[in-house]
Design an enzyme around this catalytic site. Sequence first.
Site, mmCIF file in Angstrom:
data_model
loop_
_atom_site.group_PDB
_atom_site.id
_atom_site.type_symbol
_atom_site.label_atom_id
_atom_site.label_comp_id
_atom_site.label_asym_id
_atom_site.label_seq_id
_atom_site.Cartn_x
_atom_site.Cartn_y
_atom_site.Cartn_z
ATOM 1 N N ASN A 13 0.886 -1.165 0.000
ATOM 2 C CA ASN A 13 0.000 0.000 0.000
ATOM 3 C C ASN A 13 0.924 1.215 0.000
ATOM 4 O O ASN A 13 1.521 1.545 1.021
ATOM 5 C CB ASN A 13 -0.890 -0.011 1.250
ATOM 6 C CG ASN A 13 -1.701 1.276 1.381
ATOM 7 O OD1 ASN A 13 -1.733 2.100 0.461
ATOM 8 N ND2 ASN A 13 -2.340 1.462 2.528
ATOM 9 N N LYS A 15 0.207 4.255 -0.250
ATOM 10 C CA LYS A 15 -0.388 5.450 0.371
ATOM 11 C C LYS A 15 -0.147 6.673 -0.533
ATOM 12 O O LYS A 15 -0.154 6.526 -1.740
ATOM 13 C CB LYS A 15 0.145 5.626 1.795
ATOM 14 C CG LYS A 15 0.017 4.320 2.605
ATOM 15 C CD LYS A 15 0.212 4.485 4.066
ATOM 16 C CE LYS A 15 0.016 3.141 4.766
ATOM 17 N NZ LYS A 15 0.111 3.204 6.206
ATOM 18 N N HIS A 101 -9.397 1.471 4.657
ATOM 19 C CA HIS A 101 -8.131 1.620 5.380
ATOM 20 C C HIS A 101 -8.335 2.548 6.579
ATOM 21 O O HIS A 101 -9.096 3.518 6.498
ATOM 22 C CB HIS A 101 -7.048 2.171 4.449
ATOM 23 C CG HIS A 101 -5.684 2.066 5.062
ATOM 24 N ND1 HIS A 101 -5.229 2.988 5.972
ATOM 25 C CD2 HIS A 101 -4.725 1.129 4.949
ATOM 26 C CE1 HIS A 101 -4.015 2.621 6.379
ATOM 27 N NE2 HIS A 101 -3.690 1.498 5.773
ATOM 28 N N GLU A 103 -6.615 4.835 7.758
ATOM 29 C CA GLU A 103 -6.329 6.260 7.518
ATOM 30 C C GLU A 103 -7.532 6.953 6.889
ATOM 31 O O GLU A 103 -7.772 8.128 7.136
ATOM 32 C CB GLU A 103 -5.071 6.392 6.633
ATOM 33 C CG GLU A 103 -3.815 6.107 7.450
ATOM 34 C CD GLU A 103 -2.682 5.501 6.658
ATOM 35 O OE1 GLU A 103 -2.679 5.591 5.421
ATOM 36 O OE2 GLU A 103 -1.777 4.922 7.307
ATOM 37 N N GLU A 173 -5.513 -4.877 10.286
ATOM 38 C CA GLU A 173 -4.492 -3.867 10.542
ATOM 39 C C GLU A 173 -4.792 -3.143 11.854
ATOM 40 O O GLU A 173 -5.590 -2.194 11.878
ATOM 41 C CB GLU A 173 -4.461 -2.836 9.409
ATOM 42 C CG GLU A 173 -4.130 -3.421 8.049
ATOM 43 C CD GLU A 173 -3.460 -2.393 7.138
ATOM 44 O OE1 GLU A 173 -2.411 -2.713 6.585
ATOM 45 O OE2 GLU A 173 -3.976 -1.271 7.010
ATOM 46 N N GLY A 179 2.511 2.299 10.755
ATOM 47 C CA GLY A 179 3.483 3.381 10.619
ATOM 48 C C GLY A 179 4.155 3.755 11.925
ATOM 49 O O GLY A 179 4.800 4.794 12.021
ATOM 50 N N SER A 219 3.366 -2.214 10.201
ATOM 51 C CA SER A 219 4.811 -2.331 10.414
ATOM 52 C C SER A 219 5.367 -3.716 10.073
ATOM 53 O O SER A 219 6.321 -4.169 10.692
ATOM 54 C CB SER A 219 5.186 -1.929 11.854
ATOM 55 O OG SER A 219 4.817 -0.583 12.090
HETATM 56 P P1 13P Z 1 3.095 0.336 7.603
HETATM 57 O O1 13P Z 1 3.593 -0.974 7.023
HETATM 58 O O2 13P Z 1 3.863 1.519 7.098
HETATM 59 O O3 13P Z 1 2.979 0.270 9.091
HETATM 60 O O4 13P Z 1 1.619 0.530 7.033
HETATM 61 C C1 13P Z 1 0.727 -0.509 7.133
HETATM 62 C C2 13P Z 1 -0.488 -0.159 6.372
HETATM 63 O O5 13P Z 1 -1.229 0.731 6.735
HETATM 64 C C3 13P Z 1 -0.767 -0.906 5.143
HETATM 65 O O6 13P Z 1 -2.026 -0.626 4.647
#
Ligand code: 13P
Length: 258
Positions: A13, A15, A101, A103, A173, A179, A219
Amino acid sequence: MKRSVRTTVIAGNWKMNKTPKEAKALVKAIKAELEGKDVSKCEIVACVPYVDLATVIKEAKGSPVKVGAENVHWAESGAFTGEISAAMLKEIGVEYVIIGHSERRQYFGETDQTVNARVKAALSAGLKVILCVGELLAEREEGVTAEVVSRQVKIDLLGVTKEQMANVIIAYEPVWAIGTGKTATSDQADEVCGLIREVLGKLYTKKLAEATTIQYGGSMNAKNAEELLSKVNVDGGLIGGASLKAPDFATIIAAANK
Ligand code: 13P
């Protein structure tokens, strides 16, 4: 992973990262990393910003890398300035789409109702869905992880048929692990992925639940991927930061092919 009954899927992903030029370079680098390696034991997906899709689809053609978007609107068309429909994605060759997601839930007002509407629109258009669910830190600390995740799965999949579930992947997740560098332990990941499987078993059938790919995300990186993927209920990863580094992404893919 339980390869005998379900597909292992490693998805990046990206982002809000990479311009089209940078995206092209990253796909080239990923392809170079995978060159000559047997990656047949997992599916590989790169979910990228809308403006990168055409470039990435072109660059990934003929390689094991499949392409996904990071969101999609629920309506077929209409007065929704700035939005993108499932048919638009499908027509340019997009295969997957991330929906729900954290976010988007956190910063863009996404609710289980809008997630559900997007999931249904994507599936109707023939896209494969990576549906994200997961609890906040406060929810884990309050001991309501199971309730939160069950509610998300139940509402997000309302009206999704058994047949359509063949095109649904669920990504667990935990929000506190995204992150932050704080990974869930492999046992925590396995426990919640297993719980999601139980919920699916009740909503649909045990057989369907056993056949559904459930990823872990948060992560996941080159160092911890093998341990996380060794768990029976963890059928792959949805990877943020580490998917932007070709060697790291390739190491995670290698871990999924062991
Ligand atoms: P990270 O791997 O940067 O923690 O992000 C995970 C994520 O949100 C994947 O959709």
